[in-house]
Design a protein around this motif. Structure first.
Motif, PDB file in Angstrom:
ATOM      1  N   PRO A   1      -6.046   1.177  36.052  1.00 18.52           N
ATOM      2  CA  PRO A   1      -7.328   1.871  36.112  1.00 18.52           C
ATOM      3  C   PRO A   1      -7.619   2.586  34.810  1.00 18.52           C
ATOM      4  CG  PRO A   1      -5.656   3.205  37.154  1.00 18.52           C
ATOM      5  CD  PRO A   1      -4.974   1.933  36.723  1.00 18.52           C
ATOM      6  N   LEU A   2      -8.857   2.986  34.655  1.00 24.36           N
ATOM      7  CA  LEU A   2      -9.260   3.824  33.542  1.00 24.36           C
ATOM      8  C   LEU A   2      -9.635   5.190  34.091  1.00 24.36           C
ATOM      9  CD1 LEU A   2     -10.129   0.724  32.817  1.00 24.36           C
ATOM     10  CD2 LEU A   2     -11.222   1.803  30.872  1.00 24.36           C
ATOM     11  N   ALA A   3      -9.628   6.168  33.215  1.00 28.88           N
ATOM     12  CA  ALA A   3     -10.055   7.511  33.598  1.00 28.88           C
ATOM     13  C   ALA A   3     -11.268   7.888  32.764  1.00 28.88           C
ATOM     14  CB  ALA A   3      -8.933   8.518  33.372  1.00 28.88           C
ATOM     15  N   LEU A   4     -12.223   8.549  33.398  1.00 25.82           N
ATOM     16  CA  LEU A   4     -13.362   9.102  32.669  1.00 25.82           C
ATOM     17  C   LEU A   4     -12.948  10.479  32.175  1.00 25.82           C
ATOM     18  CD1 LEU A   4     -16.286   8.916  31.750  1.00 25.82           C
ATOM     19  CD2 LEU A   4     -16.982   9.860  33.956  1.00 25.82           C
ATOM     20  N   VAL A   5     -12.957  10.640  30.855  1.00 25.12           N
ATOM     21  CA  VAL A   5     -12.448  11.852  30.229  1.00 25.12           C
ATOM     22  C   VAL A   5     -13.538  12.477  29.378  1.00 25.12           C
ATOM     23  CG1 VAL A   5     -10.523  12.809  28.913  1.00 25.12           C
ATOM     24  CG2 VAL A   5     -10.265  10.617  30.054  1.00 25.12           C
ATOM     25  N   ALA A   6     -13.689  13.785  29.484  1.00 24.40           N
ATOM     26  CA  ALA A   6     -14.698  14.507  28.711  1.00 24.40           C
ATOM     27  C   ALA A   6     -14.028  15.506  27.776  1.00 24.40           C
ATOM     28  CB  ALA A   6     -15.674  15.238  29.637  1.00 24.40           C
ATOM     29  N   SER A   7     -14.662  15.729  26.645  1.00 27.44           N
ATOM     30  CA  SER A   7     -14.210  16.768  25.726  1.00 27.44           C
ATOM     31  C   SER A   7     -14.476  18.133  26.344  1.00 27.44           C
ATOM     32  CB  SER A   7     -14.961  16.644  24.400  1.00 27.44           C
ATOM     33  OG  SER A   7     -14.788  17.794  23.605  1.00 27.44           O
ATOM     34  N   SER A   8     -13.650  19.100  25.999  1.00 31.81           N
ATOM     35  CA  SER A   8     -13.838  20.446  26.554  1.00 31.81           C
ATOM     36  C   SER A   8     -15.147  21.079  26.078  1.00 31.81           C
ATOM     37  CB  SER A   8     -12.659  21.339  26.169  1.00 31.81           C
ATOM     38  OG  SER A   8     -12.540  21.437  24.762  1.00 31.81           O
ATOM     39  N   ARG A   9     -15.727  20.528  25.011  1.00 31.82           N
ATOM     40  CA  ARG A   9     -17.001  21.084  24.536  1.00 31.82           C
ATOM     41  C   ARG A   9     -18.151  20.728  25.478  1.00 31.82           C
ATOM     42  NH1 ARG A   9     -19.512  17.713  19.393  1.00 31.82           N
ATOM     43  NH2 ARG A   9     -20.138  15.846  20.544  1.00 31.82           N
ATOM     44  N   VAL A  10     -17.916  19.726  26.337  1.00 32.14           N
ATOM     45  CA  VAL A  10     -18.926  19.367  27.331  1.00 32.14           C
ATOM     46  C   VAL A  10     -18.822  20.344  28.492  1.00 32.14           C
ATOM     47  CG1 VAL A  10     -19.696  17.580  28.940  1.00 32.14           C
ATOM     48  CG2 VAL A  10     -18.839  16.936  26.681  1.00 32.14           C
ATOM     49  N   GLN A  11     -19.897  21.007  28.780  1.00 31.59           N
ATOM     50  CA  GLN A  11     -19.896  22.050  29.808  1.00 31.59           C
ATOM     51  C   GLN A  11     -20.008  21.448  31.201  1.00 31.59           C
ATOM     52  OE1 GLN A  11     -19.255  25.318  28.877  1.00 31.59           O
ATOM     53  NE2 GLN A  11     -18.934  24.248  26.932  1.00 31.59           N
ATOM     54  N   ALA A  12     -18.939  20.740  31.593  1.00 28.31           N
ATOM     55  CA  ALA A  12     -18.907  20.125  32.921  1.00 28.31           C
ATOM     56  C   ALA A  12     -17.457  19.992  33.348  1.00 28.31           C
ATOM     57  CB  ALA A  12     -19.581  18.760  32.893  1.00 28.31           C
ATOM     58  N   THR A  13     -17.156  20.441  34.536  1.00 26.21           N
ATOM     59  CA  THR A  13     -15.772  20.400  35.014  1.00 26.21           C
ATOM     60  C   THR A  13     -15.532  19.318  36.052  1.00 26.21           C
ATOM     61  OG1 THR A  13     -16.287  22.081  36.681  1.00 26.21           O
ATOM     62  CG2 THR A  13     -15.420  22.847  34.558  1.00 26.21           C
ATOM     63  N   ASP A  14     -16.600  18.638  36.485  1.00 28.67           N
ATOM     64  CA  ASP A  14     -16.430  17.533  37.421  1.00 28.67           C
ATOM     65  C   ASP A  14     -17.508  16.484  37.143  1.00 28.67           C
ATOM     66  OD1 ASP A  14     -18.853  18.367  38.720  1.00 28.67           O
ATOM     67  OD2 ASP A  14     -17.711  19.694  40.034  1.00 28.67           O
TER      68      ASP A  14
END
Length: 329
Positions: A131-144
């Motif tokens: 599988p792959l994971a959707l990963v966001a940078s911490s600079r993106v203001q979203a936790t889910d």
């Protein structure tokens, strides 16, 4: 009409010759394999695909009683190795380890490809998926995932996503995700997964799909946020990580995968034996442990099921590639 005695004699000789050959052919099939086998890996040595090829070769060598030699044939986005495999003798001694890109994506991207996956190869077994994971940078203001989608909709085209390169699994998965959600994100392709992940950690890009094995070491990194996984069920390697489907995109799934093929025309008895032995190798506890350490799920399929899978996978990505206007580099 008179019967030609010479024709009768020639026919009788031919029938006797064929009858004499059949026991020899049957005996040869029973003795197979009598010499080492070749497993072409259409990638350079090193990396996950090469490691998987060597694990499978080692397990098959033990079970078949003959060495299985990995032959790395990199270049041309996998085309060099696949072309060499397609031209190999269909004798049961030549195999190729394929992945999604060379088996079901390249035939869509390259109309003059020198091989056709389903015409030039005989399916043996699907051996693994990841599988792959959707990963966001911490600079993106979203936790889910829901918060990220809301943010992206409020800023259409302003958020960027990284991929390991044009038409890679990460790229195609994000384009599929965009189609399913209607999000507008700017694509920034990299030359490999590692540099893409590094820039994601550094905050140069906003989000990416990356193989789960690559992001697990960063599970508790405060500079990254894991938003979801692309498998149908949660992974035991990160049970707190929701699937993309349960997090808000119903039915979403995208997996990278590996399979073993043989040249078209390979004897059915050899295909059946190889399938049986590959499934036995994949069922071994040590193999499953080694694959789990790389966040790879052991596979196992019949040749017929693999043919159907490749057909469906090619059709799936054909639509994504056409809708997104993706072209070969």
């Amino acid at each position: 009409m008179a019967t030609d005695p010479f024709s009768i004699r020639r026919r009788t000789c031919l029938e006797l010759a064929l009858a004499g050959c059949l026991p020899g052919l049957a005996a040869a099939q029973e003795r197979w394999p009598e010499r080492p086998l070749q497993l072409i890996a259409p990638i350079a040595a090193g990396g996950l695909t090469d490691a998987l090829a060597r694990m499978l070769a080692s397990g098959l060598s033990t079970r078949l009683g003959q060495q299985v030699v990995v032959d790395n044939r990199p270049g041309g986005g996998g085309t060099i190795g696949m072309s060499a495999a397609a031209r190999s003798p269909a004798d049961g001694y030549h195999l190729v380890l394929v992945y999604q890109g060379v088996a079901s994506v390249n035939p869509v991207l390259y109309p003059k490809l020198p091989y056709d996956t389903l015409r030039d190869f005989a399916p043996v077994a699907q051996v693994a998926s990841f599988p792959l994971a959707l990963v966001a940078s911490s600079r993106v203001q979203a936790t889910d995932l829901q918060a990220f989608m809301a943010l992206a909709r409020s800023r259409p085209g302003q958020l960027s996503y990284a991929s390991a390169g044009n038409a890679t699994t990460a790229h195609l998965t994000m384009e599929l995700f965009k189609r399913r959600t209607g999000l507008q994100l700017a694509h920034i392709p990299y030359k490999g997964e590692a540099p893409a992940l590094n820039d994601l950690i550094g905050g140069q890009v906003d989000v990416a799909f990356s193989s789960l094995g690559s992001v697990l070491p960063h599970l508790h990194n405060d500079r990254l946020r894991l938003l979801g996984v692309t498998s149908a069920q949660r992974t035991p390697l990160a049970p707190g990580l929701p699937t993309i489907a349960e997090a808000g995109v119903a039915g979403f799934q995208s997996l990278g995968w590996y399979a073993v093929l043989a040249p078209a025309g390979t004897p059915a008895a050899a295909i059946e034996r190889l399938n049986r032995e590959l499934l036995a190798v994949l069922a071994e506890p040590e193999m499953r442990t080694r694959l789990a350490a790389q966040a790879i799920v052991p596979g196992g399929s019949s040749p017929e099921a693999l043919r159907q899978w490749i057909t469906e996978d090619t059709g799936r990505w054909r639509k994504v590639i056409a809708d997104a206007g993706i072209k070969a580099d």
